[in-house]
Design a protein around this motif. Sequence first.
Motif, PDB file in Angstrom:
ATOM      1  N   SER A   5      57.742  38.309  29.728  1.00  0.00           N
ATOM      2  CA  SER A   5      58.322  38.627  28.427  1.00  0.00           C
ATOM      3  C   SER A   5      57.547  39.776  27.782  1.00  0.00           C
ATOM      4  CB  SER A   5      58.256  37.412  27.505  1.00  0.00           C
ATOM      5  OG  SER A   5      58.672  37.778  26.204  1.00  0.00           O
ATOM      6  N   ILE A  59      64.736  44.423  30.446  1.00  0.00           N
ATOM      7  CA  ILE A  59      66.033  44.280  29.786  1.00  0.00           C
ATOM      8  C   ILE A  59      65.834  44.560  28.294  1.00  0.00           C
ATOM      9  CG2 ILE A  59      68.031  42.788  29.400  1.00  0.00           C
ATOM     10  CD1 ILE A  59      67.297  43.197  32.406  1.00  0.00           C
ATOM     11  N   GLU A  61      68.723  45.372  26.169  1.00  0.00           N
ATOM     12  CA  GLU A  61      69.937  45.015  25.438  1.00  0.00           C
ATOM     13  C   GLU A  61      70.893  44.304  26.384  1.00  0.00           C
ATOM     14  OE1 GLU A  61      73.150  48.017  24.230  1.00  0.00           O
ATOM     15  OE2 GLU A  61      72.043  47.669  22.369  1.00  0.00           O
ATOM     16  N   GLU A  63      72.720  40.937  28.395  1.00  0.00           N
ATOM     17  CA  GLU A  63      72.261  39.828  29.217  1.00  0.00           C
ATOM     18  C   GLU A  63      72.948  39.893  30.563  1.00  0.00           C
ATOM     19  OE1 GLU A  63      73.316  36.590  26.659  1.00  0.00           O
ATOM     20  OE2 GLU A  63      75.370  36.545  27.378  1.00  0.00           O
ATOM     21  N   TYR A  65      72.253  38.463  35.035  1.00  0.00           N
ATOM     22  CA  TYR A  65      71.681  37.565  36.024  1.00  0.00           C
ATOM     23  C   TYR A  65      70.953  38.388  37.073  1.00  0.00           C
ATOM     24  CZ  TYR A  65      75.134  34.520  33.916  1.00  0.00           C
ATOM     25  OH  TYR A  65      75.877  33.811  33.017  1.00  0.00           O
ATOM     26  N   PRO A  75      69.427  33.606  34.821  1.00  0.00           N
ATOM     27  CA  PRO A  75      69.864  34.362  33.644  1.00  0.00           C
ATOM     28  C   PRO A  75      68.706  35.138  33.015  1.00  0.00           C
ATOM     29  CG  PRO A  75      69.806  32.000  33.161  1.00  0.00           C
ATOM     30  CD  PRO A  75      69.478  32.154  34.609  1.00  0.00           C
ATOM     31  N   VAL A  76      68.997  36.355  32.560  1.00  0.00           N
ATOM     32  CA  VAL A  76      68.021  37.188  31.849  1.00  0.00           C
ATOM     33  C   VAL A  76      68.685  37.743  30.603  1.00  0.00           C
ATOM     34  CG1 VAL A  76      66.576  37.802  33.838  1.00  0.00           C
ATOM     35  CG2 VAL A  76      68.587  39.193  33.304  1.00  0.00           C
ATOM     36  N   GLN A  77      67.839  38.108  29.648  1.00  0.00           N
ATOM     37  CA  GLN A  77      68.332  38.637  28.374  1.00  0.00           C
ATOM     38  C   GLN A  77      67.339  39.658  27.855  1.00  0.00           C
ATOM     39  OE1 GLN A  77      68.511  35.129  25.966  1.00  0.00           O
ATOM     40  NE2 GLN A  77      66.311  34.870  25.927  1.00  0.00           N
ATOM     41  N   ALA A  78      67.672  40.255  26.711  1.00  0.00           N
ATOM     42  CA  ALA A  78      66.781  41.243  26.104  1.00  0.00           C
ATOM     43  C   ALA A  78      65.369  40.686  25.976  1.00  0.00           C
ATOM     44  CB  ALA A  78      67.320  41.668  24.739  1.00  0.00           C
ATOM     45  N   ASP A  80      63.272  40.294  28.460  1.00  0.00           N
ATOM     46  CA  ASP A  80      62.782  39.783  29.741  1.00  0.00           C
ATOM     47  C   ASP A  80      62.390  40.968  30.616  1.00  0.00           C
ATOM     48  OD1 ASP A  80      63.237  37.128  29.092  1.00  0.00           O
ATOM     49  OD2 ASP A  80      65.148  37.012  30.173  1.00  0.00           O
ATOM     50  N   THR A  94      75.865  41.671  35.483  1.00  0.00           N
ATOM     51  CA  THR A  94      76.149  41.330  34.094  1.00  0.00           C
ATOM     52  C   THR A  94      77.647  41.155  33.902  1.00  0.00           C
ATOM     53  OG1 THR A  94      75.941  42.008  31.776  1.00  0.00           O
ATOM     54  CG2 THR A  94      76.158  43.773  33.391  1.00  0.00           C
ATOM     55  N   LEU A  98      74.702  45.466  30.025  1.00  0.00           N
ATOM     56  CA  LEU A  98      73.249  45.330  29.981  1.00  0.00           C
ATOM     57  C   LEU A  98      72.626  46.714  30.032  1.00  0.00           C
ATOM     58  CD1 LEU A  98      71.318  42.880  32.264  1.00  0.00           C
ATOM     59  CD2 LEU A  98      70.740  45.273  32.332  1.00  0.00           C
TER      60      LEU A  98
END
Length: 122
Positions: A5, A59, A61, A63, A65, A75-78, A80, A94, A98
């Motif tokens: 993170s 990442i 902006e 989300e 995978y 799963p990944v998101q902003a 990560d 995505t 993303l």
Amino acid sequence: MKIYSFAKESGKSITAFNSNFIMSRIVQTEQAAHIGCMHLPENGVIGYHQAVVPQLLLIIEGEGYVRGEAAEYVPVQAWDAVFWEKDEWHETRTDSGLTAIVIESETLNPEAFMKMQQGRPL
């Protein structure tokens, strides 16, 4: 594959020179690094391939995978940061779009600056 993170909460307050901001350190390289920005549209894919050198995907902006050599997507998101070693097979997908910064270098060591996320399947 490892997921870190670089969220604001993982950063450090900087006050030198009358500054007032949070710095989330990411990586320092000793050799040349390639840095780029990837814009994946809705249903975008970075196809399954081997990393030519160690690679860190940040990442910023959206989300999506990611997967390594295992067929299971994570799963990944902003905020990560996904790290793949040299020669590791990987893919990013995505559904909604993303944006990510990619850093590639022979000497990447994200553990020196970021903590690995706990409780996340890899």
